[in-house]
Design a protein around this motif. Structure first.
Motif, mmCIF file in Angstrom:
data_model
loop_
_atom_site.group_PDB
_atom_site.id
_atom_site.type_symbol
_atom_site.label_atom_id
_atom_site.label_comp_id
_atom_site.label_asym_id
_atom_site.label_seq_id
_atom_site.Cartn_x
_atom_site.Cartn_y
_atom_site.Cartn_z
ATOM 1 N N SER A 27 -4.309 0.447 24.424
ATOM 2 C CA SER A 27 -2.891 0.658 24.740
ATOM 3 C C SER A 27 -2.226 1.669 23.802
ATOM 4 N N ILE A 28 -2.845 1.957 22.649
ATOM 5 C CA ILE A 28 -2.274 2.946 21.725
ATOM 6 C C ILE A 28 -3.234 4.094 21.424
ATOM 7 N N SER A 29 -4.455 4.042 21.940
ATOM 8 C CA SER A 29 -5.469 5.029 21.540
ATOM 9 C C SER A 29 -5.058 6.465 21.869
ATOM 10 N N THR A 30 -4.439 6.676 23.033
ATOM 11 C CA THR A 30 -4.005 8.025 23.409
ATOM 12 C C THR A 30 -2.972 8.552 22.426
ATOM 13 N N GLN A 31 -2.030 7.687 22.047
ATOM 14 C CA GLN A 31 -0.997 8.081 21.085
ATOM 15 C C GLN A 31 -1.601 8.375 19.713
ATOM 16 N N VAL A 32 -2.545 7.558 19.294
ATOM 17 C CA VAL A 32 -3.203 7.765 18.003
ATOM 18 C C VAL A 32 -3.947 9.103 17.991
ATOM 19 N N LYS A 33 -4.700 9.382 19.045
ATOM 20 C CA LYS A 33 -5.441 10.647 19.121
ATOM 21 C C LYS A 33 -4.495 11.844 19.110
ATOM 22 N N ARG A 34 -3.358 11.719 19.817
ATOM 23 C CA ARG A 34 -2.389 12.814 19.849
ATOM 24 C C ARG A 34 -1.837 13.099 18.461
ATOM 25 N N ILE A 35 -1.522 12.034 17.717
ATOM 26 C CA ILE A 35 -0.986 12.184 16.365
ATOM 27 C C ILE A 35 -1.991 12.906 15.469
ATOM 28 N N ILE A 36 -3.256 12.512 15.558
ATOM 29 C CA ILE A 36 -4.301 13.134 14.739
ATOM 30 C C ILE A 36 -4.484 14.598 15.118
ATOM 31 N N ASN A 37 -4.559 14.903 16.419
ATOM 32 C CA ASN A 37 -4.800 16.268 16.883
ATOM 33 C C ASN A 37 -3.639 17.200 16.557
ATOM 34 N N SER A 74 3.702 7.634 11.369
ATOM 35 C CA SER A 74 3.649 8.364 12.635
ATOM 36 C C SER A 74 3.774 7.395 13.796
ATOM 37 N N LEU A 75 3.307 6.173 13.586
ATOM 38 C CA LEU A 75 3.336 5.134 14.614
ATOM 39 C C LEU A 75 3.469 3.781 13.925
ATOM 40 N N ILE A 76 4.397 2.951 14.399
ATOM 41 C CA ILE A 76 4.544 1.585 13.897
ATOM 42 C C ILE A 76 4.091 0.638 14.996
ATOM 43 N N TRP A 123 0.818 -1.207 0.000
ATOM 44 C CA TRP A 123 0.000 0.000 0.000
ATOM 45 C C TRP A 123 0.854 1.259 0.000
ATOM 46 N N GLY A 124 2.130 1.116 0.308
ATOM 47 C CA GLY A 124 3.025 2.267 0.241
ATOM 48 C C GLY A 124 3.022 2.933 -1.121
ATOM 49 N N LEU A 125 2.740 2.154 -2.167
ATOM 50 C CA LEU A 125 2.684 2.698 -3.526
ATOM 51 C C LEU A 125 1.566 3.727 -3.674
ATOM 52 N N ALA A 126 0.504 3.562 -2.902
ATOM 53 C CA ALA A 126 -0.628 4.483 -2.980
ATOM 54 C C ALA A 126 -0.465 5.681 -2.054
ATOM 55 N N LEU A 127 0.558 5.641 -1.191
ATOM 56 C CA LEU A 127 0.693 6.666 -0.163
ATOM 57 C C LEU A 127 1.860 7.619 -0.401
ATOM 58 N N LYS A 128 2.421 7.565 -1.609
ATOM 59 C CA LYS A 128 3.602 8.393 -1.904
ATOM 60 C C LYS A 128 3.329 9.877 -1.706
ATOM 61 N N ASN A 129 2.104 10.315 -2.013
ATOM 62 C CA ASN A 129 1.760 11.739 -1.891
ATOM 63 C C ASN A 129 0.961 12.051 -0.633
ATOM 64 N N TYR A 130 0.796 11.059 0.224
ATOM 65 C CA TYR A 130 0.049 11.255 1.466
ATOM 66 C C TYR A 130 1.012 11.718 2.552
ATOM 67 N N SER A 131 0.633 12.762 3.281
ATOM 68 C CA SER A 131 1.528 13.295 4.318
ATOM 69 C C SER A 131 0.848 13.413 5.681
ATOM 70 N N GLY A 132 -0.334 12.824 5.825
ATOM 71 C CA GLY A 132 -1.057 12.906 7.086
ATOM 72 C C GLY A 132 -0.664 11.819 8.069
ATOM 73 N N PRO A 133 -1.391 11.710 9.176
ATOM 74 C CA PRO A 133 -1.107 10.687 10.196
ATOM 75 C C PRO A 133 -1.213 9.282 9.615
ATOM 76 N N LEU A 134 -0.223 8.459 9.937
ATOM 77 C CA LEU A 134 -0.153 7.116 9.360
ATOM 78 C C LEU A 134 0.277 6.115 10.421
ATOM 79 N N VAL A 135 -0.489 5.029 10.550
ATOM 80 C CA VAL A 135 -0.113 3.902 11.409
ATOM 81 C C VAL A 135 0.220 2.725 10.503
ATOM 82 N N PHE A 136 1.409 2.169 10.653
ATOM 83 C CA PHE A 136 1.843 0.995 9.889
ATOM 84 C C PHE A 136 1.853 -0.193 10.843
#
Length: 334
Positions: A315-325, A126-128, A82-95
């Motif tokens: 266990s990751i929800s706080t980190q995910v919300k912080r990245i988005i905000n 943003s988060l692996i 899916w990295g091929l589709a995300l070359k121009n994406y610069s927003g929050p990303l969880v892999f």
């Protein structure tokens, strides 16, 4: 504030419910989810918060750059291509790294691409997250698989047969499966060998829903994981491990590295029996002859309750919300 998440997976939402679908349902707690697949699936509302949408119809289309990413607050991806589709994406990303992708037989021709895309996504993310620490960079957060214990529960029955549920694919030791001819087999059959495939299809019960699996579980005395040990299975944190435990079933498994590690974290009286191939069949049959213990079944279920999908996401929800905000604040300040 409601969040729209794009969850990019390589499977359709309606296939056997595994980690991607379970985690997508958890991300939907933040708002809504678009389930993006490169399977050519019909666009549909699969739950009141999840919409399935085919973004591309084939790997070739993805390789040719034929995928447009919709405007969303967060992208979660569980496959490096899916990295091929995300070359121009610069927003929050969880892999979410869930497998040793280069070891899948069907992806042999893409090994170098997979390695490149994995590196690119790891740098961009943003988060692996990962199911197994050996699969990912040091900065990855280990989020093992889990189980829905509101569905998977022990039930009373005769408990005299072994079971295997999950994909019946090339990573299974079919000498063991065929030797245990009394074993129930549940799941999709994807075996290259036509002779073995025909035998397994005749014995198999096909794909069952989680509710159907639980209804059938009163006849099972033992859950099995008859994996061939290799560079694919050594890094698998099996969903079925947690599901067997939630059903209260003792487990017999071949000694794949991640399963051995996971088993070592469980109290001895509940711990799976990790055995070599030569001892596998006899160990399974020995357990099936033993008297079923309601007390141990309840204890296994209690262990599984600590490993719910909800707790995994929490266990990751706080980190995910912080990245988005943080991204939203930065965009507002521009």
């Amino acid at each position: 504030m409601s969040t729209t998440t794009l969850y990019l997976s390589s499977i359709a939402f309606g296939s056997a419910k595994q980690r991607p679908q379970q985690m997508a349902e958890q991300y939907a707690r933040l708002g809504s989810v678009i389930w993006g697949s490169y399977i050519n699936c019909k666009e549909q509302l699969v739950t009141n918060r999840i919409t399935e949408k085919s973004l591309v119809s084939s790997m070739k289309e993805l390789l040719d750059g034929g995928c447009t990413i919709p405007n969303v607050d967060l992208v979660v991806v569980d496959h490096p291509m899916w990295g091929l589709a995300l070359k121009n994406y610069s927003g929050p990303l969880v892999f979410d790294i869930i497998d040793n992708y280069t070891e899948f037989h069907e992806l042999t021709n893409w090994k170098e691409q997979l390695k490149e895309r994995t590196i690119e996504l790891s740098e961009k993310a943003s988060l692996i997250t990962t199911t197994c620490k050996e699969l990912a960079p040091n900065q990855a957060v280990v989020i093992p698989n889990g189980v829905d214990t509101s569905v998977f529960k022990p039930i009373r029955g005769i408990h005299n047969k072994p079971v295997y549920f999950g994909s019946l694919a090339y990573w299974i030791n079919y000498d063991l499966v065929l030797d245990l001819n009394e074993m129930d087999l549940i799941g999709p059959v994807c075996i290259p060998d036509k002779v073995i495939k025909e035998k397994i299809i005749k014995r198999g019960k096909g794909i069952l829903s989680h509710v159907e699996i639980v209804k059938s579980s009163g006849r099972w005395a033992c859950g099995t994981i008859p994996f061939i040990q290799n560079d694919l299975t050594n890094y698998v944190n099996p969903v079925k491990f947690y599901e067997y435990m939630a059903l209260g079933l003792p487990i017999v498994s071949t000694p794949c590295d991640e399963i051995v590690r996971l088993s070592s974290t469980i109290p001895t009286e509940l711990s799976p029996r990790i055995v070599d191939v030569k001892d596998f069949t006899n160990t399974v049959r020995e357990i099936c002859r033993e008297e079923y213990s309601v007390e141990l079944a309840r204890a296994r279920h209690q262990w599984a309750r600590q490993h719910s999908w909800r707790s995994r996401f929490d266990s990751i929800s706080t980190q995910v919300k912080r990245i988005i905000n943080e991204t939203k604040r930065n965009n507002n300040n521009q």
